[in-house]
Scaffold this active site. Structure first.
Site, PDB file in Angstrom:
ATOM      1  N   MET A  22       0.859  -1.177   0.000  1.00 35.06           N
ATOM      2  CA  MET A  22       0.000   0.000   0.000  1.00 35.06           C
ATOM      3  C   MET A  22       0.900   1.233   0.000  1.00 35.06           C
ATOM      4  O   MET A  22       1.863   1.293   0.756  1.00 35.06           O
ATOM      5  CB  MET A  22      -0.896   0.017   1.235  1.00 35.06           C
ATOM      6  N   GLN A  77       9.092  -3.667  -3.427  1.00 34.36           N
ATOM      7  CA  GLN A  77       8.290  -3.215  -4.553  1.00 34.36           C
ATOM      8  C   GLN A  77       8.893  -1.952  -5.147  1.00 34.36           C
ATOM      9  O   GLN A  77       9.121  -0.970  -4.439  1.00 34.36           O
ATOM     10  CB  GLN A  77       6.852  -2.939  -4.123  1.00 34.36           C
ATOM     11  N   CYS A 110      -0.611   0.258  -9.362  1.00 31.99           N
ATOM     12  CA  CYS A 110      -0.970   1.426  -8.554  1.00 31.99           C
ATOM     13  C   CYS A 110      -1.874   2.370  -9.358  1.00 31.99           C
ATOM     14  O   CYS A 110      -1.482   2.854 -10.418  1.00 31.99           O
ATOM     15  CB  CYS A 110       0.279   2.174  -8.105  1.00 31.99           C
TER      16      CYS A 110
END
Length: 151
Positions: A22, A77, A110
């Site tokens: 996130m 990530q 995203c």
């Protein structure tokens, strides 16, 4: 058995519960908390290659982990739209923190405005031209012999 299946089983430990990445929310404290609640595998916050390579302190501070197994398995990530920068980023992460993460994830999902503005994440796969760039990024990362973790 494929190399990917063997890696999933032997290195990652066949995790069943993942704490999904996130934006700016999966820092070390959060990862340790969700691991205590049962998450088997976590992601770092999304690290933007362009900012990280510029030495942006805020961006670089997102990549924090602890020694030992408390924060493992861990997937770093990364985000960007330039194959060379993504490869440089992966090399830099490995140099700064050898053996501190178990795989790299190229963000192709995203939907945030920052991703749209900079052309990464979900916006890297929103047209034929961008899909070609995304494929170039994946090829560059996966063909670099200095990157020692799976992409």
């Amino acid at each position: 058995e494929s190399d990917a299946c063997r890696y999933f089983r032997e290195v990652l430990g066949s995790p069943r519960s993942f704490a999904a990445p996130m934006l700016k929310q999966c820092d070390l404290a959060f990862r340790l908390m969700v691991r205590a609640q049962g998450a088997d595998c976590c992601y770092t916050p999304m690290l933007k290659a362009s900012k990280f390579l510029e030495g942006d302190e805020l961006e670089m501070s997102e990549f924090v982990t602890v020694a030992g197994r408390a924060d493992r398995p861990l997937i770093a990530q990364i985000a960007g739209n330039q194959p060379e920068a993504l490869v440089a980023m992966a090399r830099l992460l490995q140099a700064l923190a050898p053996d501190s993460f178990d795989a790299l994830d190229l963000n192709l999902g995203c939907p945030q405005a920052c991703a749209e503005h900079e052309g990464y994440g979900a916006f890297l796969i929103d047209s034929d031209t961008n899909i070609s760039v995304a494929c170039d990024c994946v090829r560059a990362l996966s063909s670099c012999p200095e990157i020692t973790v799976p992409i």
